[in-house]
Design a protein around this motif. Structure first.
Motif, PDB file in Angstrom:
ATOM      1  N   GLU A  66      31.364  39.216  32.667  1.00 42.43           N
ATOM      2  CA  GLU A  66      32.436  39.078  33.660  1.00 42.43           C
ATOM      3  C   GLU A  66      33.657  38.422  33.025  1.00 42.43           C
ATOM      4  O   GLU A  66      34.801  38.804  33.307  1.00 42.43           O
ATOM      5  CB  GLU A  66      31.942  38.250  34.847  1.00 42.43           C
ATOM      6  CG  GLU A  66      30.948  38.987  35.739  1.00 42.43           C
ATOM      7  CD  GLU A  66      30.497  38.137  36.913  1.00 42.43           C
ATOM      8  OE1 GLU A  66      31.034  37.018  37.096  1.00 42.43           O
ATOM      9  OE2 GLU A  66      29.591  38.585  37.640  1.00 42.43           O
ATOM     10  N   GLN A  67      33.440  37.411  32.170  1.00 39.47           N
ATOM     11  CA  GLN A  67      34.553  36.783  31.466  1.00 39.47           C
ATOM     12  C   GLN A  67      35.288  37.807  30.602  1.00 39.47           C
ATOM     13  O   GLN A  67      36.522  37.833  30.552  1.00 39.47           O
ATOM     14  CB  GLN A  67      34.041  35.648  30.572  1.00 39.47           C
ATOM     15  CG  GLN A  67      33.523  34.439  31.318  1.00 39.47           C
ATOM     16  CD  GLN A  67      34.631  33.678  32.018  1.00 39.47           C
ATOM     17  OE1 GLN A  67      35.737  33.537  31.508  1.00 39.47           O
ATOM     18  NE2 GLN A  67      34.349  33.194  33.212  1.00 39.47           N
TER      19      GLN A  67
ATOM     20  N   ARG B 174      36.861  48.671  32.157  1.00 38.79           N
ATOM     21  CA  ARG B 174      38.115  47.923  32.019  1.00 38.79           C
ATOM     22  C   ARG B 174      38.702  48.108  30.623  1.00 38.79           C
ATOM     23  O   ARG B 174      39.925  48.124  30.457  1.00 38.79           O
ATOM     24  CB  ARG B 174      37.850  46.438  32.301  1.00 38.79           C
ATOM     25  CG  ARG B 174      39.119  45.649  32.572  1.00 38.79           C
ATOM     26  CD  ARG B 174      39.758  46.065  33.890  1.00 38.79           C
ATOM     27  NE  ARG B 174      41.029  45.375  34.095  1.00 38.79           N
ATOM     28  CZ  ARG B 174      42.211  45.853  33.720  1.00 38.79           C
ATOM     29  NH1 ARG B 174      42.303  47.026  33.138  1.00 38.79           N
ATOM     30  NH2 ARG B 174      43.310  45.179  33.960  1.00 38.79           N
TER      31      ARG B 174
ATOM     32  N   TRP C  74      32.739  46.211  32.160  1.00 36.91           N
ATOM     33  CA  TRP C  74      33.389  45.843  30.902  1.00 36.91           C
ATOM     34  C   TRP C  74      33.892  47.096  30.197  1.00 36.91           C
ATOM     35  O   TRP C  74      35.054  47.170  29.771  1.00 36.91           O
ATOM     36  CB  TRP C  74      32.384  45.079  30.034  1.00 36.91           C
ATOM     37  CG  TRP C  74      32.897  44.599  28.708  1.00 36.91           C
ATOM     38  CD1 TRP C  74      34.204  44.448  28.327  1.00 36.91           C
ATOM     39  CD2 TRP C  74      32.108  44.198  27.590  1.00 36.91           C
ATOM     40  NE1 TRP C  74      34.264  43.976  27.029  1.00 36.91           N
ATOM     41  CE2 TRP C  74      33.001  43.817  26.550  1.00 36.91           C
ATOM     42  CE3 TRP C  74      30.742  44.115  27.354  1.00 36.91           C
ATOM     43  CZ2 TRP C  74      32.550  43.366  25.317  1.00 36.91           C
ATOM     44  CZ3 TRP C  74      30.302  43.657  26.120  1.00 36.91           C
ATOM     45  CH2 TRP C  74      31.201  43.293  25.116  1.00 36.91           C
TER      46      TRP C  74
ATOM     47  N   THR D 169      42.455  49.653  30.059  1.00 36.36           N
ATOM     48  CA  THR D 169      43.433  48.848  29.330  1.00 36.36           C
ATOM     49  C   THR D 169      43.980  49.616  28.135  1.00 36.36           C
ATOM     50  O   THR D 169      45.195  49.621  27.883  1.00 36.36           O
ATOM     51  CB  THR D 169      42.805  47.523  28.868  1.00 36.36           C
ATOM     52  OG1 THR D 169      42.316  46.808  30.002  1.00 36.36           O
ATOM     53  CG2 THR D 169      43.824  46.663  28.131  1.00 36.36           C
TER      54      THR D 169
ATOM     55  N   GLN E  91      43.060  37.423  21.943  1.00 35.97           N
ATOM     56  CA  GLN E  91      42.217  38.225  22.829  1.00 35.97           C
ATOM     57  C   GLN E  91      40.936  38.645  22.115  1.00 35.97           C
ATOM     58  O   GLN E  91      39.831  38.500  22.643  1.00 35.97           O
ATOM     59  CB  GLN E  91      43.000  39.467  23.275  1.00 35.97           C
ATOM     60  CG  GLN E  91      42.149  40.639  23.734  1.00 35.97           C
ATOM     61  CD  GLN E  91      41.637  40.489  25.145  1.00 35.97           C
ATOM     62  OE1 GLN E  91      42.201  39.717  25.917  1.00 35.97           O
ATOM     63  NE2 GLN E  91      40.592  41.218  25.492  1.00 35.97           N
TER      64      GLN E  91
ATOM     65  N   VAL F 104      35.394  41.037  31.052  1.00 35.33           N
ATOM     66  CA  VAL F 104      36.109  41.972  31.931  1.00 35.33           C
ATOM     67  C   VAL F 104      37.486  41.413  32.272  1.00 35.33           C
ATOM     68  O   VAL F 104      38.501  42.104  32.171  1.00 35.33           O
ATOM     69  CB  VAL F 104      35.307  42.244  33.225  1.00 35.33           C
ATOM     70  CG1 VAL F 104      36.174  42.986  34.251  1.00 35.33           C
ATOM     71  CG2 VAL F 104      34.066  43.074  32.922  1.00 35.33           C
ATOM     72  N   HIS F 105      37.524  40.145  32.656  1.00 34.50           N
ATOM     73  CA  HIS F 105      38.795  39.539  33.058  1.00 34.50           C
ATOM     74  C   HIS F 105      39.731  39.326  31.866  1.00 34.50           C
ATOM     75  O   HIS F 105      40.959  39.264  32.035  1.00 34.50           O
ATOM     76  CB  HIS F 105      38.551  38.227  33.800  1.00 34.50           C
ATOM     77  CG  HIS F 105      37.907  38.412  35.135  1.00 34.50           C
ATOM     78  ND1 HIS F 105      38.475  39.172  36.133  1.00 34.50           N
ATOM     79  CD2 HIS F 105      36.722  37.967  35.643  1.00 34.50           C
ATOM     80  CE1 HIS F 105      37.688  39.173  37.201  1.00 34.50           C
ATOM     81  NE2 HIS F 105      36.621  38.457  36.924  1.00 34.50           N
ATOM     82  N   ALA F 106      39.163  39.228  30.683  1.00 35.32           N
ATOM     83  CA  ALA F 106      40.008  39.072  29.498  1.00 35.32           C
ATOM     84  C   ALA F 106      40.903  40.293  29.299  1.00 35.32           C
ATOM     85  O   ALA F 106      42.017  40.173  28.779  1.00 35.32           O
ATOM     86  CB  ALA F 106      39.142  38.842  28.260  1.00 35.32           C
ATOM     87  N   TRP F 107      40.426  41.468  29.706  1.00 34.86           N
ATOM     88  CA  TRP F 107      41.262  42.670  29.585  1.00 34.86           C
ATOM     89  C   TRP F 107      42.527  42.546  30.433  1.00 34.86           C
ATOM     90  O   TRP F 107      43.557  43.150  30.119  1.00 34.86           O
ATOM     91  CB  TRP F 107      40.493  43.918  29.995  1.00 34.86           C
ATOM     92  CG  TRP F 107      39.382  44.287  29.062  1.00 34.86           C
ATOM     93  CD1 TRP F 107      38.044  44.358  29.347  1.00 34.86           C
ATOM     94  CD2 TRP F 107      39.500  44.649  27.670  1.00 34.86           C
ATOM     95  NE1 TRP F 107      37.334  44.721  28.229  1.00 34.86           N
ATOM     96  CE2 TRP F 107      38.198  44.909  27.193  1.00 34.86           C
ATOM     97  CE3 TRP F 107      40.587  44.758  26.799  1.00 34.86           C
ATOM     98  CZ2 TRP F 107      37.951  45.286  25.872  1.00 34.86           C
ATOM     99  CZ3 TRP F 107      40.345  45.126  25.480  1.00 34.86           C
ATOM    100  CH2 TRP F 107      39.045  45.380  25.028  1.00 34.86           C
ATOM    101  N   ASP F 108      42.453  41.759  31.523  1.00 33.59           N
ATOM    102  CA  ASP F 108      43.641  41.575  32.367  1.00 33.59           C
ATOM    103  C   ASP F 108      44.777  40.935  31.578  1.00 33.59           C
ATOM    104  O   ASP F 108      45.953  41.236  31.795  1.00 33.59           O
ATOM    105  CB  ASP F 108      43.304  40.691  33.579  1.00 33.59           C
ATOM    106  CG  ASP F 108      42.307  41.343  34.525  1.00 33.59           C
ATOM    107  OD1 ASP F 108      42.157  42.583  34.460  1.00 33.59           O
ATOM    108  OD2 ASP F 108      41.675  40.613  35.311  1.00 33.59           O
TER     109      ASP F 108
END
Length: 282
Positions: free
Chosen positions: A96-97, A239, A236, A243, A54, A99-103
Motif C-alpha cells: 500500500e505504501q 498504479r 501496485w 503512472t 522515489q 502504491v501511494h508512492a506512485w502518486d
C-alpha cells in the motif's frame, strides 16, 4: 510571579541528552550520512531528485518486503501460521505504501521526465534484483528474468536462489497436503523453477477449506491473507502502469521493454489462481 524559562532550559529539564560526542545518535543508528548522500543526480534538472528518491525509497520498502516474505514462507513450511499471518499482513501494508508512492512520482510531467531521460541510459526498474526476487517468491517464475543480473554475480546468486526455491503459494499447497487435503502429488514435489499451472484439483482442496471455515480456520485465514496480498500487488502493478503512461505515454522503456505495453501484460498475471476462482464456484 511565574518563572520564564528559555527553550533550552525546558529541554534540559525534560532530561533530553544534547551532547552526542561520545554516544550513538539518531543519525548514527540510521546511518543517515550514507543514506542522505546517496542521491547523485546526473542531469542539471531540478526534478531528477524526485526520480531518484522515489526509486531509492521503493527499494528500501522492497528490502523490508523480502525480509517479511522470506520469513513468512519459512513459517508456512513449519506450520507456524500465526507468525506467517503477521508477516503477510505487513507485506500487504508495505505494498500500500508503494502504491501511494506512485502518486508522488506522478507529479513529474512529460517535459520534466524528458529532461532527465537521456541521463538514465539503459537503467530501468525492470532490472531491480529485489523486485525480481519478490516476483519469484510470489510464484511468477521466468528464467529469462535472470539475464538482466548476469553482470553482477552477487545479485544473480540472490535472484537465482529465489527462482529455484518454492514460492509462497507452493509452500501453502504443501501445507494443505500435510493437513490431509487432497493435493496432486506433482504439486507437492516439482521443479520449482517452472511457472505455476492452475489445477482443478488444487481448487477442490481450497474449496474444502472455504466450505467449512470453522473446521479449517487457519487454512481459511491463510487463503484470505493470500487474497489480500495479491489484491495489494495488483493495485501496485496497476498504479505503476498508469503512472508510466501518464509520464512517458507509449514510449519504450529505458531498459528496452515495451514500456506500458509490457506493464499491461503483467496485469494479467494471476499469482494464486485457485484462490480467486473458488469465489465463483462456492
Amino acid at each position: 510571579m511565574s518563572e520564564h524559562r528559555k527553550p533550552e532550559d525546558i529541554v534540559h529539564a525534560e532530561g533530553a541528552q544534547l551532547d552526542f560526542s561520545r554516544a550513538m545518535s539518531y543519525g548514527d543508528y540510521l546511518q543517515l550520512d550514507r543514506i542522505l548522500t546517496a542521491q547523485k543526480p546526473l542531469s542539471p534538472d531540478h526534478n531528477e531528485m524526485l526520480f531518484i528518491i522515489q526509486h531509492q525509497t521503493s527499494e528500501l520498502w522492497m528490502k523490508l518486503m523480502l525480509h517479511e516474505l522470506r520469513a513468512a514462507i519459512e513459517c508456512v513450511s513449519r506450520d507456524q501460521l500465526g507468525s506467517a499471518f503477521k508477516m503477510l499482513a505487513r507485506v500487504s501494508r508495505i505494498m500500500e505504501q508503494l502504491v501511494h508512492a506512485w502518486d508522488v512520482l506522478a507529479t513529474m510531467t512529460p517535459p520534466e521526465y524528458s529532461a532527465i531521460r537521456p541521463y538514465l541510459a539503459s537503467s530501468s526498474g525492470f532490472q531491480s534484483a529485489q523486485y525480481r526476487c519478490i516476483e519469484f517468491a510470489l510464484g511468477n517464475k521466468n528464467a529469462a528474468m535472470l539475464k538482466p543480473h548476469e553482470h553482477r554475480p552477487d545479485l544473480l546468486a540472490q535472484v537465482r536462489a529465489a527462482y529455484e526455491a518454492p514460492s509462497l503459494y507452493d509452500e501453502s499447497l504443501r501445507l494443505l497436503a500435510r493437513r490431509g487435503l487432497p493435493m496432486p502429488a506433482e504439486y507437492i514435489e516439482r521443479d520449482w523453477t517452472q511457472p505455476y499451472v492452475e489445477s482443478a484439483q488444487v481448487e477442490q482442496a481450497w474449496l474444502v477449506v472455504y466450505r467449512d471455515p470453522e473446521r479449517h480456520w487457519d487454512l481459511y485465514q491463510l487463503g484470505e491473507e493470500l487474497t489480500d496480498l495479491e489484491d495489494a500487488f495488483r493495485l501496485w502493478r496497476f498504479r505503476h502502469v498508469t503512472t508510466v503512461e501518464r509520464v512517458i505515454g507509449f514510449k519504450r522503456g529505458t531498459g528496452g521493454t515495451g514500456g506500458v505495453s509490457y506493464l499491461r501484460k503483467m496485469l494479467d498475471v494471476v499469482l494464486f489462481p485457485e484462490i480467486w476462482k473458488l469465489r465463483t464456484d462456492l
